[in-house]
Design a protein around this motif. Structure first.
Motif, PDB file in Angstrom:
ATOM      1  N   LYS A 186       1.018  -0.945  -0.081  1.00 24.13           N
ATOM      2  CA  LYS A 186      -0.028   0.003   0.059  1.00 24.13           C
ATOM      3  C   LYS A 186       1.019   1.047   0.124  1.00 24.13           C
ATOM      4  O   LYS A 186       1.983   1.331   0.524  1.00 24.13           O
ATOM      5  CB  LYS A 186      -1.068   0.035   1.236  1.00 24.13           C
ATOM      6  N   THR A 187       0.342   2.201  -0.566  1.00 21.72           N
ATOM      7  CA  THR A 187       0.969   3.334  -0.639  1.00 21.72           C
ATOM      8  C   THR A 187       0.205   4.500  -1.220  1.00 21.72           C
ATOM      9  O   THR A 187      -0.909   4.313  -1.221  1.00 21.72           O
ATOM     10  CB  THR A 187       2.241   3.369  -1.873  1.00 21.72           C
ATOM     11  N   HIS A 188       0.936   5.887  -1.210  1.00 23.83           N
ATOM     12  CA  HIS A 188      -0.165   6.943  -1.576  1.00 23.83           C
ATOM     13  C   HIS A 188       0.768   7.577  -2.898  1.00 23.83           C
ATOM     14  O   HIS A 188       1.685   8.318  -2.311  1.00 23.83           O
ATOM     15  CB  HIS A 188      -0.300   7.874  -0.520  1.00 23.83           C
ATOM     16  N   LEU A 189       0.287   7.740  -3.942  1.00 28.98           N
ATOM     17  CA  LEU A 189       1.099   8.337  -5.172  1.00 28.98           C
ATOM     18  C   LEU A 189       0.135   8.975  -5.938  1.00 28.98           C
ATOM     19  O   LEU A 189      -1.030   8.600  -6.261  1.00 28.98           O
ATOM     20  CB  LEU A 189       2.005   7.210  -5.637  1.00 28.98           C
ATOM     21  N   PHE A 190       0.674   9.860  -6.736  1.00 29.41           N
ATOM     22  CA  PHE A 190      -0.017  10.637  -7.709  1.00 29.41           C
ATOM     23  C   PHE A 190      -1.393  11.234  -7.220  1.00 29.41           C
ATOM     24  O   PHE A 190      -2.456  11.048  -7.917  1.00 29.41           O
ATOM     25  CB  PHE A 190      -0.362   9.942  -8.992  1.00 29.41           C
ATOM     26  N   GLY A 191      -1.611  11.545  -5.982  1.00 25.42           N
ATOM     27  CA  GLY A 191      -2.774  11.851  -5.397  1.00 25.42           C
ATOM     28  C   GLY A 191      -3.769  11.160  -5.085  1.00 25.42           C
ATOM     29  O   GLY A 191      -4.925  11.322  -4.743  1.00 25.42           O
ATOM     30  N   GLU A 235     -12.601  -8.204 -14.422  1.00 25.89           N
ATOM     31  CA  GLU A 235     -14.125  -8.112 -13.485  1.00 25.89           C
ATOM     32  C   GLU A 235     -13.503  -7.320 -12.363  1.00 25.89           C
ATOM     33  O   GLU A 235     -14.531  -6.540 -12.060  1.00 25.89           O
ATOM     34  CB  GLU A 235     -14.563  -9.456 -13.377  1.00 25.89           C
ATOM     35  N   LYS A 236     -12.477  -7.324 -11.959  1.00 25.91           N
ATOM     36  CA  LYS A 236     -12.265  -6.713 -10.543  1.00 25.91           C
ATOM     37  C   LYS A 236     -11.364  -5.455 -10.808  1.00 25.91           C
ATOM     38  O   LYS A 236     -11.286  -4.399  -9.802  1.00 25.91           O
ATOM     39  CB  LYS A 236     -11.458  -7.339  -9.637  1.00 25.91           C
ATOM     40  N   PHE A 237     -10.722  -5.252 -11.889  1.00 26.23           N
ATOM     41  CA  PHE A 237      -9.654  -4.244 -12.006  1.00 26.23           C
ATOM     42  C   PHE A 237     -10.033  -3.616 -13.484  1.00 26.23           C
ATOM     43  O   PHE A 237      -9.687  -3.993 -14.356  1.00 26.23           O
ATOM     44  CB  PHE A 237      -8.243  -4.667 -12.102  1.00 26.23           C
ATOM     45  N   GLY A 238     -10.496  -1.897 -13.490  1.00 25.88           N
ATOM     46  CA  GLY A 238     -10.443  -1.555 -14.599  1.00 25.88           C
ATOM     47  C   GLY A 238      -9.340  -0.404 -14.889  1.00 25.88           C
ATOM     48  O   GLY A 238      -8.526  -0.233 -13.988  1.00 25.88           O
ATOM     49  N   LEU A 239      -9.543   0.349 -16.086  1.00 28.61           N
ATOM     50  CA  LEU A 239      -8.461   1.081 -16.447  1.00 28.61           C
ATOM     51  C   LEU A 239      -8.502   2.391 -14.918  1.00 28.61           C
ATOM     52  O   LEU A 239      -9.509   2.690 -14.563  1.00 28.61           O
ATOM     53  CB  LEU A 239      -8.560   1.767 -17.455  1.00 28.61           C
ATOM     54  N   GLY A 240      -7.366   2.957 -14.705  1.00 29.71           N
ATOM     55  CA  GLY A 240      -7.220   3.794 -13.591  1.00 29.71           C
ATOM     56  C   GLY A 240      -6.324   4.994 -13.856  1.00 29.71           C
ATOM     57  O   GLY A 240      -5.729   5.642 -12.883  1.00 29.71           O
ATOM     58  N   TYR A 241      -6.336   5.329 -15.169  1.00 31.84           N
ATOM     59  CA  TYR A 241      -5.697   6.617 -15.398  1.00 31.84           C
ATOM     60  C   TYR A 241      -6.148   7.904 -14.847  1.00 31.84           C
ATOM     61  O   TYR A 241      -7.403   7.934 -14.572  1.00 31.84           O
ATOM     62  CB  TYR A 241      -5.864   6.758 -17.003  1.00 31.84           C
ATOM     63  N   GLY A 242      -5.272   8.867 -14.855  1.00 31.60           N
ATOM     64  CA  GLY A 242      -5.892  10.020 -14.069  1.00 31.60           C
ATOM     65  C   GLY A 242      -7.053  11.088 -15.062  1.00 31.60           C
ATOM     66  O   GLY A 242      -7.339  10.377 -16.260  1.00 31.60           O
ATOM     67  N   ARG A 267      -4.316   1.060 -13.107  1.00 30.39           N
ATOM     68  CA  ARG A 267      -5.473   0.328 -13.027  1.00 30.39           C
ATOM     69  C   ARG A 267      -6.394   0.735 -11.660  1.00 30.39           C
ATOM     70  O   ARG A 267      -5.611   1.498 -10.852  1.00 30.39           O
ATOM     71  CB  ARG A 267      -5.301  -1.135 -12.904  1.00 30.39           C
ATOM     72  N   GLU A 268      -7.611   0.570 -11.557  1.00 30.09           N
ATOM     73  CA  GLU A 268      -8.260   0.869 -10.328  1.00 30.09           C
ATOM     74  C   GLU A 268      -9.053  -0.342  -9.956  1.00 30.09           C
ATOM     75  O   GLU A 268      -9.794  -1.091 -10.584  1.00 30.09           O
ATOM     76  CB  GLU A 268      -9.178   1.955 -10.756  1.00 30.09           C
ATOM     77  N   ALA A 269      -9.377  -0.486  -8.608  1.00 30.07           N
ATOM     78  CA  ALA A 269     -10.209  -1.594  -8.220  1.00 30.07           C
ATOM     79  C   ALA A 269     -11.652  -1.438  -8.450  1.00 30.07           C
ATOM     80  O   ALA A 269     -12.285  -0.245  -7.850  1.00 30.07           O
ATOM     81  CB  ALA A 269      -9.872  -1.934  -6.828  1.00 30.07           C
ATOM     82  N   LYS A 270     -12.337  -2.235  -9.165  1.00 29.33           N
ATOM     83  CA  LYS A 270     -13.738  -1.841  -9.531  1.00 29.33           C
ATOM     84  C   LYS A 270     -14.747  -2.329  -8.174  1.00 29.33           C
ATOM     85  O   LYS A 270     -15.875  -2.062  -8.098  1.00 29.33           O
ATOM     86  CB  LYS A 270     -14.227  -2.646 -10.659  1.00 29.33           C
ATOM     87  N   TRP A 281      -9.331   2.299  -4.796  1.00 30.18           N
ATOM     88  CA  TRP A 281      -8.201   2.455  -4.779  1.00 30.18           C
ATOM     89  C   TRP A 281      -7.448   2.270  -6.148  1.00 30.18           C
ATOM     90  O   TRP A 281      -7.790   1.264  -6.985  1.00 30.18           O
ATOM     91  CB  TRP A 281      -7.489   1.520  -3.622  1.00 30.18           C
ATOM     92  N   LYS A 282      -6.230   2.826  -6.421  1.00 28.35           N
ATOM     93  CA  LYS A 282      -5.386   2.820  -7.655  1.00 28.35           C
ATOM     94  C   LYS A 282      -4.867   1.610  -7.561  1.00 28.35           C
ATOM     95  O   LYS A 282      -4.346   1.344  -6.394  1.00 28.35           O
ATOM     96  CB  LYS A 282      -4.736   4.177  -8.020  1.00 28.35           C
ATOM     97  N   VAL A 283      -4.497   0.753  -8.396  1.00 27.56           N
ATOM     98  CA  VAL A 283      -3.445  -0.190  -8.440  1.00 27.56           C
ATOM     99  C   VAL A 283      -2.385   0.050  -9.471  1.00 27.56           C
ATOM    100  O   VAL A 283      -2.532   0.258 -11.006  1.00 27.56           O
ATOM    101  CB  VAL A 283      -4.257  -1.344  -8.932  1.00 27.56           C
TER     102      VAL A 283
END
Length: 373
Positions: free
Chosen positions: A86-91, A111-118, A257-260, A274-276
């Motif tokens: 776990k971390t905190h990056l890019f806001g 199914e569980k992870f979608g794109l997570g771009y800013g 990516r982002e956890a859906k 959360w972002k992945v």
């Protein structure tokens, strides 16, 4: 007496600093983790860094040095080789995955992870592009583009265009560098854009190129605010060089990516929303995946039996880059004509490498391209 008082003041100041430091360092953790309830007990190891900044200071410090691996290495040293942190990056509160197994799991699980771009990427790309469309529509468009633009028949049609651009560019560089050196890194970067223009527009004229290049740079800056592949064939040997270059350059060094929904990786909870961060560079530069990872060694790809997920320069899963075959053909053709007919004289071969926003020589590699007789 005065000396004792001075030591007392220093002791109080030091103690106050330690207390304040420890408190401030915990604020991000309390804010983002406490709201998860019982799930917080199952998060992967790591820390959330400073309020607002997260771990960006340590990330930037590492990636602005000559050894960006220190960022991930320090995390692994503190928390072990779990491959998920776990971390905190890019806001954003985020989870880093950095092993072949964890990267592959995220890349393959739509199914569980979608794109997570800013937001900058999603807004600039538009709501009806590959970045933002729904899974079913993405699958349909990807299938259509594969058959129309990157099928075997289409790739064969591109070869002549790519050859023309490569030959003309090399001749142009050789003529220009007789008078003064060219920035070789910049010119080769432009080459990929010329290949695309020739394929799509049938032209690489200066007027068209200048316009396309300007818009490409503007968008790029905004976002960041059938060959025979068998041993014995020349194409197989060229692919080894290409794969080794892709491994070392790490372009991009991570994927978003982002956890859906709440997900579980190696027993750790990845909270919904959360972002992945799929840390490609950590995988490619890990000596457990590639021996002597900082050495350029194309022979490592002879009989390479790397496990799935250990080589991911083009991503993976349903979002794997569509242009992978076109890119490798472009590089193969360029290397063929360049290595057979030209040599490169670098003016500063010891130039340091910078890693942000992309891996490149700090001076853009001023050089002369000399045609062999």
């Amino acid at each position: 007496m005065e000396l004792d008082l001075l030591w007392l003041i220093l002791a109080i100041a030091a103690g106050s600093y330690i207390i304040v430091y420890a408190f401030v360092r915990r604020v991000n953790e309390w804010y983002h983790v406490s709201k998860l309830g019982e799930k917080r007990h199952f998060l992967p190891p790591g820390d959330m860094g400073w309020p607002f900044l997260g771990n960006m200071p340590s990330f930037l410090r590492a990636y602005r040095s000559n050894n960006p691996e220190t960022f991930i290495d320090s995390i692994v040293e503190r928390y072990g080789r779990t491959g998920v942190y776990k971390t905190h990056l890019f806001g954003n509160p985020s989870i880093i995955v950095s092993s072949p197994q964890t990267c592959r799991r995220v890349l393959m699980d739509d199914e569980k992870f979608g794109l997570g771009y800013g937001k900058s990427m999603t807004r600039l790309a538009g709501k009806n592009t590959f970045v933002n469309i729904a899974k079913s529509e993405h699958r349909r468009l990807r299938k259509m583009m594969t058959s129309l633009m990157i099928s075997h028949e289409a790739l064969v049609m591109y070869i002549g265009n790519i050859e023309d651009v490569a030959i003309a560019s090399l001749e142009e560089w050789a003529a220009a560098s007789k008078d003064e050196p060219i920035e070789f890194f910049c010119e080769t970067s432009k080459l990929s854009l010329k290949f695309i223009m020739r394929i799509l527009f049938g032209s690489t004229s200066d007027s068209i190129f200048s316009s396309v290049e300007k818009h490409y740079i503007d968008v790029h800056d905004g976002v960041h605010s059938t060959a025979i592949n068998l041993p014995g064939f020349a194409f197989h040997k060229a692919l080894k060089v290409i794969d080794e270059t892709l491994r070392l350059m790490n372009l991009p060094f991570l994927d978003f990516r982002e956890a859906k929904t709440d997900a579980n990786i190696k027993g750790y909870t990845i909270p919904k929303g959360w972002k992945v961060l799929i840390w490609n560079r950590a995988v490619h530069m890990d000596p457990e995946n590639f021996s002597a990872p900082k050495e350029f060694d194309p022979s490592r790809w002879d009989n390479n039996a790397a496990e799935p997920g250990s080589f991911i320069p083009f991503g993976g899963g349903s979002r794997r880059c569509l242009g992978i075959d076109v890119a490798k053909i472009e590089v193969s053709i360029f290397l063929h004509y360049f290595l057979l007919n030209y040599k490169l004289e670098q003016l500063n071969p010891e130039s340091p490498i910078v890693y942000l926003p992309t891996t490149r020589p700090s001076d853009n590699c001023p050089a002369r391209v000399i045609k062999l007789k």
